[in-house]
Design a protein around this motif. Sequence first.
Motif, PDB file in Angstrom:
ATOM      1  N   THR A   1      -2.765   1.280 -13.801  1.00  0.00           N
ATOM      2  CA  THR A   1      -4.178   1.782 -12.557  1.00  0.00           C
ATOM      3  C   THR A   1      -4.240   0.340 -12.078  1.00  0.00           C
ATOM      4  N   GLY A   2      -4.423  -0.191 -11.289  1.00  0.00           N
ATOM      5  CA  GLY A   2      -5.071  -1.158 -11.014  1.00  0.00           C
ATOM      6  C   GLY A   2      -6.615  -1.502 -10.095  1.00  0.00           C
TER       7      GLY A   2
ATOM      8  N   MET B   1      -2.369  -6.554  -3.765  1.00  0.00           N
ATOM      9  CA  MET B   1      -1.189  -5.420  -3.934  1.00  0.00           C
ATOM     10  C   MET B   1      -0.469  -5.640  -4.832  1.00  0.00           C
ATOM     11  N   ARG B   2       0.391  -6.752  -3.940  1.00  0.00           N
ATOM     12  CA  ARG B   2       1.359  -6.056  -4.200  1.00  0.00           C
ATOM     13  C   ARG B   2       1.931  -6.777  -5.651  1.00  0.00           C
TER      14      ARG B   2
ATOM     15  N   GLY C   1       4.275  -3.146 -12.494  1.00  0.00           N
ATOM     16  CA  GLY C   1       4.330  -2.039 -12.413  1.00  0.00           C
ATOM     17  C   GLY C   1       3.416  -0.133 -12.072  1.00  0.00           C
ATOM     18  N   MET C   2       2.083  -1.066 -11.619  1.00  0.00           N
ATOM     19  CA  MET C   2       0.925  -0.608 -11.009  1.00  0.00           C
ATOM     20  C   MET C   2       1.758   0.827  -9.846  1.00  0.00           C
TER      21      MET C   2
ATOM     22  N   GLN D   1       0.863  -1.368  -0.160  1.00  0.00           N
ATOM     23  CA  GLN D   1      -0.233   0.094  -0.061  1.00  0.00           C
ATOM     24  C   GLN D   1       0.754   1.169   0.354  1.00  0.00           C
ATOM     25  N   ASN D   2       2.023   1.560   0.238  1.00  0.00           N
ATOM     26  CA  ASN D   2       2.680   2.199   0.480  1.00  0.00           C
ATOM     27  C   ASN D   2       3.809   2.752  -0.863  1.00  0.00           C
ATOM     28  N   GLU D   3       3.331   1.958  -1.678  1.00  0.00           N
ATOM     29  CA  GLU D   3       3.881   1.914  -3.229  1.00  0.00           C
ATOM     30  C   GLU D   3       3.040   2.224  -3.912  1.00  0.00           C
TER      31      GLU D   3
END
Length: 510
Positions: free
Chosen positions: A137-138, A171-172, A178-179, A104-106
């Motif tokens: 964008t994911g 998320m990872r 590259g998102m 989430q920090n990325e």
Amino acid sequence: MSLAMTQVLTLLKEHHLLKTVTGTAPNEAFAAVTYDSRQVKPKTLFFCKGNFKPSYLTSAKKAGATAYVSETAYPEGTGLTAIIVSDVQKAMALLGAAFYDYPQNELFIVAFTGTKGKTTSAYFTHAILQHATNGKTGLFSTIDRVLGPRPGDRFKSHLTTPESLDLFRDMRTAVTNGMTHLVMEVSSQAYKKNRVYGLTFDVGIFLNISPDHVGPNEHPTFADYLHCKEQLLVNSRKCIINAETDHFQDVYYAAKTSTQPENVYLYGRQGSVKDIVVDVTFNNQEETLHESDFVVTGASEKGTALGMAGAYTLHLPGDYNESNAVSAAMAATLAGAKPAEIKQALVDVHVPGRMEMIDTPNHGTIYIDYAHNYASMKALLSFLRQQTDAGRVIVVVGSTGDKGVSRRKGFGQALSEEANVAILTTDDPGFEDPRKIAQEIDAHIDHDRVSVQYVMDRSQAIRTAIEMSRADDIVVLAGKGEDAYQKINGVDTPYATDVTVAKNVVKELS
Ligand SMILES: CC(=O)N[C@H]1[C@@H](OP(=O)(O)OP(=O)(O)OC[C@H]2O[C@@H](n3ccc(=O)[nH]c3=O)[C@H](O)[C@@H]2O)O[C@H](CO)[C@@H](O)[C@@H]1O[C@H](C)C(=O)N[C@@H](C)C(=O)N[C@H](CCC(=O)O)C(=O)O
Ligand SMILES: Nc1ncnc2c1ncn2[C@@H]1O[C@H](COP(=O)(O)OP(=O)(O)OP(=O)(O)O)[C@@H](O)[C@H]1O
């Protein structure tokens, strides 16, 4: 990815979740985390949660789990490190984030909640941010999850908001692909079950709330449902709130408990909210059954500073979709999008199963829409009714079994208020009898206003509706969107989709 036992215990202690730990080996570390015994590999940290059976722990041990996290100790876990916690769902979210190294920090994360419009608004925002970020964008939606640019990075969702371990894993993966941005839906269940515990969103949007999701497997009361939904705002750095929502004052108060008022943005249709100072207003210019043109205005200094005032066209009908589009445009703006990107995306966007339209040469215009409670059915039918002068509104509808029982009354009411003909049919009956569900809807229909038929085979019901329609009628196939199955007796039984069935009927009739 990995996680050391010392890190596990520190995190659990910090959050006051750890009750006891037995059998810890020095320097123990984990190569995997899971809540499903069928996914266990050597050196897995296994979570016992939900409708768990101790035999799953036996299987997990055989497959190579070395420790388990649980609210209860099990004899089947003898030989494993037993980490006993006060709340396994919270523990799972904290340890999942750590195992996947805080993806989430990325990511810049935009999250939507609301009884209605989450998927639509998430799709709009995703489309805008895809333009703004050049495809980085994911999307985590009820329909599907998009974790990257390749076709293989898109797959169907099982839940609106995934379990925490799946959420952080995906998320990872998105970051690895590259998102840089992520748009997601956050259901009230996600907060009820602590699937997003510990997560802070960059922008949280509250669309609306109406009675729904209260029942044995969901929320005990409406107050609980509202409380869970409000948690999105409590956990967001910037908040956007629809000033037209019911319970506005409660919702606004929740946002302000953790966010400075200058980071809380309010929007509403021009003239529709009294006594609330909004930041952004919108106004319809022209509305057809195909699209709507609307104008957005900055109504406060903060709203004007967003720089998104102007005229927009949305290629999806429905006045409520203008509201969804404005929320999406504001969220995307806070994420860095420019008005030109918003304009382009709102013209191009397609949301599967939401307001899909099929024209017929000699019969009525057909709409396939996911409306499946009173609020959405009412919004949909009243919009369509305003658009048709002489014609009838013919609705094919059923209601799901085993949950959302209050929806049956809601459908009956909405049909009485807005429809001329109701064809009652099957929609995911689960373990219930679909005819009995239909009778429960029917019990709330005003038969002086609405003519009712029962056609329990959904494909046949669609055929009946289209065949009876005349050129100026509107036919609404409600509730299933693009679902390609019917949930019957615990089995997802393949179903051709409302769109396919309708297209086939139209082809035969023309
Ligand atoms: C009430 C609720 O949140 N239920 C969810 C929850 O169920 P659960 O924890 O009891 O899991 P379970 O599938 O019964 O199994 C128990 C445990 O045993 C494990 N297991 C099972 C079999 C086995 O062989 N080995 C094994 O280890 C399972 O992996 C699980 O960890 O966890 C499961 C995933 O692990 C979810 O599939 C399930 O969602 C059910 C199906 C559901 O329908 N939930 C709805 C209410 C929901 O969450 N909806 C919201 C949207 C609502 C809205 O529109 O606002 C959503 O976010 O999707
Ligand atoms: N803002 C809105 N207000 C009222 N009804 C809406 C709104 N947006 C969409 N709808 C109706 O609700 C239906 C479902 O929309 P959508 O899938 O976007 O909502 P959702 O919040 O994701 O729903 P669910 O939680 O049921 O999956 C649409 O097909 C439409 O009929």
